[in-house]
Design an enzyme around this catalytic site. Structure first.
Site, PDB file in Angstrom:
ATOM      1  N   THR A   1      43.149  37.319  36.631  1.00  0.00           N
ATOM      2  CA  THR A   1      41.819  36.773  36.337  1.00  0.00           C
ATOM      3  C   THR A   1      41.877  35.646  35.311  1.00  0.00           C
ATOM      4  O   THR A   1      41.184  34.634  35.448  1.00  0.00           O
ATOM      5  CB  THR A   1      40.889  37.900  35.837  1.00  0.00           C
ATOM      6  OG1 THR A   1      40.840  38.895  36.847  1.00  0.00           O
ATOM      7  CG2 THR A   1      39.491  37.390  35.574  1.00  0.00           C
TER       8      THR A   1
ATOM      9  N   GLU B   1      37.374  45.565  29.399  1.00  0.00           N
ATOM     10  CA  GLU B   1      37.337  44.417  30.320  1.00  0.00           C
ATOM     11  C   GLU B   1      37.667  43.120  29.573  1.00  0.00           C
ATOM     12  O   GLU B   1      38.395  42.256  30.075  1.00  0.00           O
ATOM     13  CB  GLU B   1      35.941  44.352  30.955  1.00  0.00           C
ATOM     14  CG  GLU B   1      35.684  43.175  31.859  1.00  0.00           C
ATOM     15  CD  GLU B   1      36.301  43.321  33.237  1.00  0.00           C
ATOM     16  OE1 GLU B   1      37.389  43.899  33.345  1.00  0.00           O
ATOM     17  OE2 GLU B   1      35.693  42.832  34.204  1.00  0.00           O
TER      18      GLU B   1
HETATM   19  N1  HSE Z   1      33.248  36.691  37.105  1.00  0.00           N
HETATM   20  C1  HSE Z   1      34.639  36.925  36.899  1.00  0.00           C
HETATM   21  C2  HSE Z   1      35.438  35.743  37.417  1.00  0.00           C
HETATM   22  C3  HSE Z   1      35.045  38.172  37.648  1.00  0.00           C
HETATM   23  O1  HSE Z   1      35.163  35.281  38.515  1.00  0.00           O
HETATM   24  O2  HSE Z   1      36.325  35.275  36.703  1.00  0.00           O
HETATM   25  C4  HSE Z   1      36.479  38.539  37.493  1.00  0.00           C
HETATM   26  O3  HSE Z   1      36.700  39.265  36.345  1.00  0.00           O
END
Ligand code: HSE
Length: 313
Positions: free
Chosen positions: A184, A132
């Site tokens: 992301t 991740e």
């Molecule tokens: N918490 C993370 C974000 C989740 O909002 O960037 C996505 O990987």
């Protein structure tokens, strides 16, 4: 009995739950990724096949989240044999449904099965996180619910920091994922680096409300807390097409609250029964239909089980 091949399924997840950036997440019922792993004598780690990614994911083992997670696992147990990994993607990429977490988790759960399950599900967290982290840094709000199922508080990235939260019985979700990838890292780069003390107080208050609402099974209070984010969603709203229109349509159809799933662009609507969730999903999709934008709509529940090894014949 030693086995030569193992397979695992890892569910979709939704991180943040609106106000809990990087610290809250839940697993979704019904869809996810699968990984099949088998040892090979050659000490290399190889991605032999990826199905369902439209050729977009890297096949190089040092760039693929599943093989990076598998490598962390193999290093930890001192395994010198190489590994063949096949991935079957059930999740769209860059969609806010935890696609990279699901591939990472599926690979390590399958690998754990292959070597006789020396680790508990919780103990697989650090390996899954390595994959991740390749995509979006060290945060466990997708990986933890993906491994464990349920709604999870992720107060840090160690096993001890992961706490399951109660799942209200009548919690239903409607989701819509427009065909508009949001990487992301880009969605993180857009966030403010500092917030004021006033904002901090507001935000922590909403997170506390959310946890309390889960404990009391109060969906109205839960929805209010989910929509109380004044930091992350306002900054990311520009990345999610038709967010205001989808939210309005979902509310008209009976949704209690609408929030961005993870880094987006999936939008999640909180509902209190199945029929409403079904209707809300259709109405959210209709907004994208009218804008001539492809989307996938679903209605689903929280997955309580998390990732699972699949028995092979
Ligand atoms: N918490 C993370 C974000 C989740 O909002 O960037 C996505 O990987």
């Amino acid at each position: 009995m030693a086995i030569s091949r193992a397979e695992a399924f890892a569910p979709a997840t939704v991180a943040n739950l609106g106000v809990g950036f990087d610290i809250l997440g839940l697993a979704l019922e019904g869809f996810g990724d699968r990984a099949v792993v088998e040892f090979q004598d050659d000490p290399e780690l190889v991605i032999t096949d990826i199905q369902g990614d439209g050729g977009q994911l890297p096949r190089e083992p040092e760039r693929n989240v599943a093989s990076v997670s598998a490598r962390a696992f193999l290093n930890r147990i001192g395994e010198k044999r190489g590994l063949r990994i096949k991935l079957v993607k059930g999740l769209p990429l860059s969609s806010g449904l935890g696609s990279s977490a699901a591939s990472s988790v599926a690979a390590v759960v399958a690998l754990n099965k292959l070597v006789g399950e020396p680790f508990t599900r919780e103990e697989l967290l650090p390996f899954s996180l390595e994959g991740e982290a390749l995509v979006s840094g060290y945060h466990a709000d997708n990986v933890a619910p993906c491994l464990l199922g349920g709604i999870v508080l992720v107060a840090g990235i160690t096993v001890e920091a992961i706490r399951p939260l109660p799942v209200p019985e009548n919690l239903h979700l409607a989701l819509v994922t427009p065909d508009f990838p949001v990487p992301t890292n880009e969605a993180r780069a857009i966030l403010p680096s500092n917030v004021s003390l006033k904002t901090l107080i507001h935000q922590t208050g909403r997170v506390a409300q959310l946890v309390d609402a889960l404990h009391r099974g109060d969906l109205e209070a839960l929805g209010g807390a989910m929509e109380g984010d004044t930091v992350v969603e306002p900054a990311r709203a520009c990345l999610v097409p038709f967010l205001a229109e989808v939210r309005a349509a979902a509310k008209r159809a009976g949704a209690i609250a609408v929030f961005i799933g993870g880094a987006g662009p999936t939008l999640c609507a909180l509902c209190d029964n199945r029929q409403t969730a079904q209707h809300v999903a259709a109405e959210m999709k209709q907004v994208y239909c009218e804008a001539e934008m492809d989307s996938i709509a679903r209605h689903t529940l929280v997955n309580h089980v998390g990732a699972e090894a699949i028995e092979l014949e």
